[in-house]
Scaffold this active site. Structure first.
Site, PDB file in Angstrom:
ATOM      1  N   CYS A  46       0.794  -1.244   0.000  1.00  0.00           N
ATOM      2  CA  CYS A  46       0.000   0.000   0.000  1.00  0.00           C
ATOM      3  C   CYS A  46       0.820   1.285   0.000  1.00  0.00           C
ATOM      4  O   CYS A  46       0.235   2.370   0.052  1.00  0.00           O
ATOM      5  CB  CYS A  46      -0.996   0.049   1.162  1.00  0.00           C
ATOM      6  SG  CYS A  46      -2.186  -1.284   1.159  1.00  0.00           S
ATOM      7  N   ASP A  47       2.147   1.208  -0.064  1.00  0.00           N
ATOM      8  CA  ASP A  47       2.940   2.441  -0.077  1.00  0.00           C
ATOM      9  C   ASP A  47       4.293   2.220  -0.753  1.00  0.00           C
ATOM     10  O   ASP A  47       5.342   2.588  -0.213  1.00  0.00           O
ATOM     11  CB  ASP A  47       3.118   2.977   1.341  1.00  0.00           C
ATOM     12  CG  ASP A  47       3.449   4.467   1.377  1.00  0.00           C
ATOM     13  OD1 ASP A  47       3.182   5.171   0.381  1.00  0.00           O
ATOM     14  OD2 ASP A  47       3.979   4.922   2.401  1.00  0.00           O
ATOM     15  N   ILE A  48       4.263   1.642  -1.952  1.00  0.00           N
ATOM     16  CA  ILE A  48       5.496   1.423  -2.705  1.00  0.00           C
ATOM     17  C   ILE A  48       5.917   2.762  -3.307  1.00  0.00           C
ATOM     18  O   ILE A  48       5.168   3.385  -4.050  1.00  0.00           O
ATOM     19  CB  ILE A  48       5.290   0.373  -3.823  1.00  0.00           C
ATOM     20  CG1 ILE A  48       4.930  -0.988  -3.221  1.00  0.00           C
ATOM     21  CG2 ILE A  48       6.520   0.273  -4.725  1.00  0.00           C
ATOM     22  CD1 ILE A  48       6.007  -1.607  -2.356  1.00  0.00           C
TER      23      ILE A  48
END
Length: 184
Positions: A46-48
């Site tokens: 969810c936060d690449i």
């Protein structure tokens, strides 16, 4: 990690070599494949983004900061959750509404990260004079539409030598896009 984050490494002068950037891209892709396919539970990060890719002594990419990650059971492929992540890396389907998220949110973020690796620049560069070039994803799409993908890497000798591999990797994307919310 001894070499810090990809965010600082990517923008150094002189720019990292094309070979090294492709190795980092492959390493990040392998990490995502592990999270999405090989773990006993599916993990959607969810936060690449470059700040969450750390580089070890060998400049091997390591995905970090799982603070926003979602853990799913093996038979679970999607989940409902509030929008998470960093602006510019969040998949559009997640922003549209309360739709279940899938690994596609990480794939979208990885795509933006991949453009940054290819072009050796940030996702948004407000200081550029050419309005078309300010948002990297828009600039890449423009170059694709115009058949001018070489403009993305024109100042990078290693990338220009490998331009055929980049061109061979392109595929037709249907427009308008297919329904991102289908159950398939």
């Amino acid at each position: 990690m001894s070499n810090g984050s990809l965010a600082s490494y990517l923008l150094r002068n002189p720019r990292p070599s094309w070979y090294r950037r492709t190795e980092i891209a492959f390493g990040t892709a392998r990490g995502l494949a592990y999270l999405h396919e090989e773990c006993s539970n599916l993990i959607i990060h969810c936060d690449i983004k470059p700040q969450n890719i750390l580089l070890d002594d060998s400049l091997t990419a390591r995905i970090s900061d799982f603070g926003l990650a979602k853990l799913l059971d093996k038979d679970q492929t999607r989940t409902l959750t509030e929008v998470r992540g960093t602006r510019g890396y969040v998949a559009p389907e997640w922003l549209i509404g309360k739709k279940p998220i899938t690994v596609k949110v990480d794939v979208y973020s990885f795509g933006i990260l991949l453009l940054e690796l290819i072009c050796c620049r940030r996702k948004v560069e407000q200081d550029l004079e050419d309005e078309k070039q300010k948002v990297l994803a828009d600039w890449a799409y423009y170059c694709y539409e115009e058949g001018k993908l070489h403009l993305l890497v024109q100042e990078d000798e290693g990338a220009m030598e490998d331009i055929n591999r980049m061109l061979e990797g392109t595929v037709e994307v249907p427009y308008p896009p297919v329904n991102l919310y289908s159950s398939a």
